[in-house]
Design a protein around this motif. Structure first.
Motif, mmCIF file in Angstrom:
data_model
loop_
_atom_site.group_PDB
_atom_site.id
_atom_site.type_symbol
_atom_site.label_atom_id
_atom_site.label_comp_id
_atom_site.label_asym_id
_atom_site.label_seq_id
_atom_site.Cartn_x
_atom_site.Cartn_y
_atom_site.Cartn_z
ATOM 1 N N GLY A 112 0.791 -1.222 0.000
ATOM 2 C CA GLY A 112 0.000 0.000 0.000
ATOM 3 C C GLY A 112 0.823 1.270 0.000
ATOM 4 O O GLY A 112 0.306 2.337 0.311
ATOM 5 N N GLN A 113 2.109 1.149 -0.352
ATOM 6 C CA GLN A 113 2.991 2.311 -0.363
ATOM 7 C C GLN A 113 3.877 2.276 -1.597
ATOM 8 O O GLN A 113 4.200 1.206 -2.108
ATOM 9 C CB GLN A 113 3.870 2.323 0.882
ATOM 10 N N VAL A 114 4.258 3.467 -2.058
ATOM 11 C CA VAL A 114 5.212 3.562 -3.165
ATOM 12 C C VAL A 114 6.298 4.560 -2.778
ATOM 13 O O VAL A 114 6.071 5.483 -1.996
ATOM 14 C CB VAL A 114 4.541 3.992 -4.493
ATOM 15 N N ASP A 115 7.473 4.358 -3.347
ATOM 16 C CA ASP A 115 8.572 5.293 -3.116
ATOM 17 C C ASP A 115 8.569 6.358 -4.213
ATOM 18 O O ASP A 115 7.693 6.396 -5.074
ATOM 19 C CB ASP A 115 9.913 4.556 -3.050
ATOM 20 N N ARG A 116 9.568 7.219 -4.202
ATOM 21 C CA ARG A 116 9.637 8.344 -5.135
ATOM 22 C C ARG A 116 9.635 7.868 -6.594
ATOM 23 O O ARG A 116 8.935 8.417 -7.432
ATOM 24 C CB ARG A 116 10.875 9.192 -4.850
ATOM 25 N N TYR A 117 10.437 6.848 -6.901
ATOM 26 C CA TYR A 117 10.505 6.354 -8.277
ATOM 27 C C TYR A 117 9.153 5.800 -8.722
ATOM 28 O O TYR A 117 8.684 6.081 -9.821
ATOM 29 C CB TYR A 117 11.592 5.287 -8.426
ATOM 30 N N ASP A 118 8.533 4.990 -7.873
ATOM 31 C CA ASP A 118 7.231 4.410 -8.223
ATOM 32 C C ASP A 118 6.152 5.484 -8.334
ATOM 33 O O ASP A 118 5.248 5.384 -9.167
ATOM 34 C CB ASP A 118 6.828 3.339 -7.215
ATOM 35 N N PHE A 119 6.253 6.534 -7.513
ATOM 36 C CA PHE A 119 5.321 7.663 -7.623
ATOM 37 C C PHE A 119 5.467 8.319 -8.994
ATOM 38 O O PHE A 119 4.480 8.645 -9.646
ATOM 39 C CB PHE A 119 5.599 8.665 -6.501
ATOM 40 N N TYR A 120 6.701 8.483 -9.432
ATOM 41 C CA TYR A 120 6.962 9.019 -10.767
ATOM 42 C C TYR A 120 6.288 8.150 -11.827
ATOM 43 O O TYR A 120 5.670 8.660 -12.770
ATOM 44 C CB TYR A 120 8.475 9.098 -10.999
ATOM 45 N N GLN A 121 6.369 6.845 -11.661
ATOM 46 C CA GLN A 121 5.739 5.927 -12.610
ATOM 47 C C GLN A 121 4.212 6.059 -12.588
ATOM 48 O O GLN A 121 3.565 5.938 -13.631
ATOM 49 C CB GLN A 121 6.164 4.479 -12.337
ATOM 50 N N VAL A 122 3.650 6.300 -11.414
ATOM 51 C CA VAL A 122 2.198 6.531 -11.315
ATOM 52 C C VAL A 122 1.830 7.753 -12.149
ATOM 53 O O VAL A 122 0.885 7.709 -12.949
ATOM 54 C CB VAL A 122 1.747 6.718 -9.842
ATOM 55 N N LEU A 123 2.594 8.837 -12.006
ATOM 56 C CA LEU A 123 2.297 10.050 -12.772
ATOM 57 C C LEU A 123 2.461 9.814 -14.267
ATOM 58 O O LEU A 123 1.657 10.306 -15.067
ATOM 59 C CB LEU A 123 3.185 11.209 -12.318
#
Length: 148
Positions: free
Chosen positions: A75-86
């Motif tokens: 249920g959590q993402v790091d900075r890189y994965d957040f970038y991938q979400v965007l």
């Protein structure tokens, strides 16, 4: 829900509680306020099903993108994965570039500085900054059309 089948903001608030976002009250309220303002295009203070569907689709798109990037299934993402979400949501801002936008957005969403964000934090950021700016652009376009 009103007798006419439309949601007032309190009804919408109660409905959004069902998402179990695990957010502190101020963040949850920001999410509800921004989302309701986005969906309430006619500014009547109530949402019809036609108002609600685009918002629902937007929330569902964020959830799908988040789940695809939640590689640890915690249920959590790091900075890189957040970038991938965007990237998956195609939120590229031509002026700043997606990476700069992602860095600023992640820092905003990760106010506690833990280096990870949960779905609720991503959804608050999306509703306040993406849906809110989308509604502002629409209002500005409508005002410009009325002046012509």
């Amino acid at each position: 829900m009103d007798l006419d089948g439309r949601l007032c903001q309190q009804d919408f608030y109660d409905l959004m509680l069902e998402l179990n976002l695990a957010l502190p009250y101020p963040d949850y309220q920001r999410f509800v306020d921004a989302s309701f303002a986005y969906a309430d295009a006619d500014r009547e203070g109530r949402l019809s099903i036609e108002d609600f569907i685009p918002l629902y689709k937007s929330i569902a798109a964020v959830r799908r993108a988040f789940r695809r990037q939640d590689h640890h299934l915690n249920g959590q993402v790091d900075r890189y994965d957040f970038y991938q979400v965007l990237r998956e949501l195609e939120l590229d801002d031509a002026e700043q570039g997606l990476q700069a936008m992602a860095d600023a957005a992640f820092s905003e969403a990760d106010a506690q500085g833990r280096g990870i964000v949960n779905f609720g934090q991503v959804l608050v950021w999306h509703s306040v900054y993406m849906l809110g700016s989308s509604r502002q652009r629409q209002c500005a376009q409508q005002q410009q059309q009325q002046l012509q």
